[in-house]
Design a protein around this motif. Structure first.
Motif, short mmCIF file in Angstrom:
data_model
loop_
_atom_site.label_atom_id
_atom_site.label_comp_id
_atom_site.label_asym_id
_atom_site.label_seq_id
_atom_site.Cartn_x
_atom_site.Cartn_y
_atom_site.Cartn_z
N ILE A 126 1.36 -1.43 0.31
CA ILE A 126 -0.29 -0.37 0.04
C ILE A 126 1.06 0.81 -0.03
CG2 ILE A 126 -1.53 1.68 1.45
CD1 ILE A 126 -2.78 -1.43 2.18
N PHE A 127 0.81 1.90 -0.46
CA PHE A 127 1.06 3.47 -1.26
C PHE A 127 0.62 4.78 -0.38
CE2 PHE A 127 2.69 1.24 -5.04
CZ PHE A 127 3.46 0.23 -5.08
N ILE A 128 0.72 5.00 1.03
CA ILE A 128 0.56 6.04 1.01
C ILE A 128 1.15 7.48 0.73
CG2 ILE A 128 -0.03 6.97 4.07
CD1 ILE A 128 0.84 3.96 4.79
N SER A 129 -0.02 7.64 0.32
CA SER A 129 0.38 9.86 0.18
C SER A 129 0.25 10.61 1.11
CB SER A 129 -0.78 10.36 -1.29
OG SER A 129 -1.75 9.93 0.29
N HIS A 130 -0.06 10.45 1.76
CA HIS A 130 -0.20 10.64 3.28
C HIS A 130 -1.12 10.70 4.47
CE1 HIS A 130 -3.33 13.41 1.60
NE2 HIS A 130 -3.52 14.07 2.41
N ALA A 170 11.89 0.54 -11.78
CA ALA A 170 11.21 1.27 -12.44
C ALA A 170 10.03 1.41 -13.35
CB ALA A 170 12.13 1.58 -13.54
N SER A 171 8.83 0.29 -12.35
CA SER A 171 8.18 0.61 -12.37
C SER A 171 7.08 1.33 -11.98
CB SER A 171 6.96 -0.83 -11.95
OG SER A 171 7.45 -1.32 -11.58
N MET A 172 7.04 1.56 -10.84
CA MET A 172 6.43 2.27 -9.98
C MET A 172 7.13 3.68 -8.80
SD MET A 172 3.93 0.92 -10.40
CE MET A 172 2.54 0.95 -9.28
N VAL A 173 6.38 4.47 -9.64
CA VAL A 173 8.06 5.93 -9.01
C VAL A 173 7.42 7.07 -8.58
CG1 VAL A 173 9.81 7.77 -10.62
CG2 VAL A 173 8.93 5.80 -11.24
N GLY A 174 7.55 7.09 -7.66
CA GLY A 174 7.52 7.87 -6.07
C GLY A 174 7.60 9.24 -6.70
N ILE A 175 7.01 10.26 -6.36
CA ILE A 175 7.38 11.81 -6.67
C ILE A 175 6.70 12.50 -5.14
CG2 ILE A 175 7.05 13.63 -8.09
CD1 ILE A 175 6.31 11.63 -10.66
N ASP A 176 6.95 13.68 -5.53
CA ASP A 176 7.54 14.34 -4.00
C ASP A 176 7.12 15.19 -4.60
OD1 ASP A 176 7.44 14.85 -1.16
OD2 ASP A 176 10.10 16.57 -1.44
N LEU A 177 5.65 15.24 -3.77
CA LEU A 177 4.66 16.63 -3.48
C LEU A 177 4.03 17.32 -2.32
CD1 LEU A 177 2.68 14.43 -6.09
CD2 LEU A 177 3.65 16.15 -6.42
N PRO A 178 5.51 17.51 -1.87
CA PRO A 178 5.56 18.89 -0.74
C PRO A 178 4.28 19.93 -0.54
CG PRO A 178 7.57 19.07 -2.37
CD PRO A 178 6.65 18.57 -2.76
N GLY A 179 3.40 20.62 0.42
CA GLY A 179 2.93 21.75 0.34
C GLY A 179 1.33 20.89 0.87
N SER A 211 5.32 16.16 3.26
CA SER A 211 6.06 15.73 2.15
C SER A 211 5.23 14.50 1.61
CB SER A 211 6.88 14.58 2.60
OG SER A 211 7.38 14.19 1.49
N GLN A 212 3.99 14.99 0.70
CA GLN A 212 3.10 14.62 0.08
C GLN A 212 3.72 13.14 -0.96
OE1 GLN A 212 -1.73 14.25 -1.19
NE2 GLN A 212 -0.30 16.12 -1.75
N LEU A 213 3.22 11.80 -1.35
CA LEU A 213 4.01 10.59 -1.72
C LEU A 213 2.86 10.43 -2.95
CD1 LEU A 213 6.00 8.68 -2.40
CD2 LEU A 213 4.82 7.21 -1.87
N GLY A 214 3.46 10.58 -4.21
CA GLY A 214 2.67 10.69 -5.56
C GLY A 214 3.17 9.57 -6.16
N LEU A 215 2.72 8.64 -7.20
CA LEU A 215 2.55 7.47 -7.35
C LEU A 215 2.39 7.65 -9.26
CD1 LEU A 215 4.03 4.91 -7.42
CD2 LEU A 215 1.85 4.49 -6.83
#
Ligand code: ZN
Length: 290
Positions: free
Chosen positions: A105-109, A190-199, A203-207
């Motif tokens: 489970i990827f947790i955005s926040h 390299a299939s599932m890439v986490g991208i930082d989306l702060p604010g 630190s929110q985790l985009g996918l």
């Protein structure tokens, strides 16, 4: 190492309850009428790493942990609708998926509307950003409430099951993701890439990933609430900003997402609470029912 997104995954979007807020909260200059904020959850099947979720939406447990004071204030400010047919476990069961089948489970926040179902998945490993988790741990009871963080929603063994997205190897994103240039290789292929989306939070985790039926997808959590906000450059109302971790970081992330959204080869951006995105997709595509 394969280039990012060389491996495609099966993907569907599920709506797991909703709440309502005035439109102008999500979209500057919007009306005062109440509009639905669905809690959208990504259901993913990786060809070798199994079934995964991006967030869990609401769950009946949300009601249970907001019974006492002051937590009940959360529920009063944000009344939640969760009919049984929208409960995540029921939607998975309809697709012949048992809770124990979910491996990641990827947790955005850690806001309650994203993590309320975590306790339902006994075999899942969690991926979140450590800075987000550490920040939530430091908050006092009222601070937690103001930040929509309800620690009772997390399983007791959460800390031993979570890994830090930001500790994974960094990879270069393809040009189509500009102005986002780097991400975290969350599965090592390299299939599932986490991208930082702060604010919105610390630190929110985009996918970002490539879906078999949809092509490139970028799940952006609460970095934007309505997709038309990006096209029309209409961020949320200033009234919503005191809820954010950092107004300047939110605006910067929003501006980057807007640049991306307006570029011709952009991935399909999916905010977690966007009713427009949900209705444009026509709801769940039912691709896990095959
Ligand atoms: Zn949310």
């Amino acid at each position: 190492m394969k280039p990012p997104f060389a491996i495609a995954v099966k993907f569907d979007l599920l709506k797991v309850g909703h709440c309502q807020h005035p439109e102008c909260i999500a979209l500057r200059g919007g009306g005062r009428r109440a509009v639905d904020f669905p809690a959208l959850v990504g259901l993913i099947e990786h060809p070798t790493r199994g079934l995964m979720l991006y967030d869990t939406g609401y769950s009946p447990r949300f009601r249970a942990v907001t019974r006492g004071f002051p937590e009940c204030l959360y529920r009063l400010v944000t009344p939640v609708t969760l009919p049984p047919e929208e409960e995540l476990l029921n939607q998975l069961e309809e697709r012949a998926i048992a809770p124990s089948d979910i491996e990641t489970i990827f947790i955005s926040h850690f806001h309650a509307d994203h993590v309320a179902g975590l306790r339902d998945f006994p075999n899942a490993s969690f991926i979140a950003t450590r800075s987000e988790r550490e920040f939530c741990k430091k908050l006092g009871r009222l601070g937690r409430l103001r930040r929509a963080y309800l620690p009772d929603l997390l399983p007791p063994d959460f800390d031993s099951r979570v890994s830090d997205a930001a500790s994974q190897p960094t990879l270069e994103l393809p040009e189509e993701c500009y102005p986002f240039t780097k991400g975290w290789d969350l599965m090592g292929d390299a299939s599932m890439v986490g991208i930082d989306l702060p604010g919105h939070t610390a630190s929110q985790l985009g996918l970002a990933f490539r879906a078999l039926e949809d092509g490139p997808i970028f799940l952006i959590g609460d970095a934007c609430w309505k997709i038309e906000g990006l096209a029309q450059n209409r961020p949320p109302s200033r009234l919503a900003y005191p809820l954010f971790h950092s107004a300047s970081a939110y605006d910067e992330t929003f501006a980057s997402l807007r640049t991306l959204h307006c570029s011709p080869d952009a991935p399909n951006l999916i905010p977690s609470h966007c009713s427009t995105t949900w209705s444009r997709r026509g709801g769940s595509r039912q691709i896990f029912r095959d």
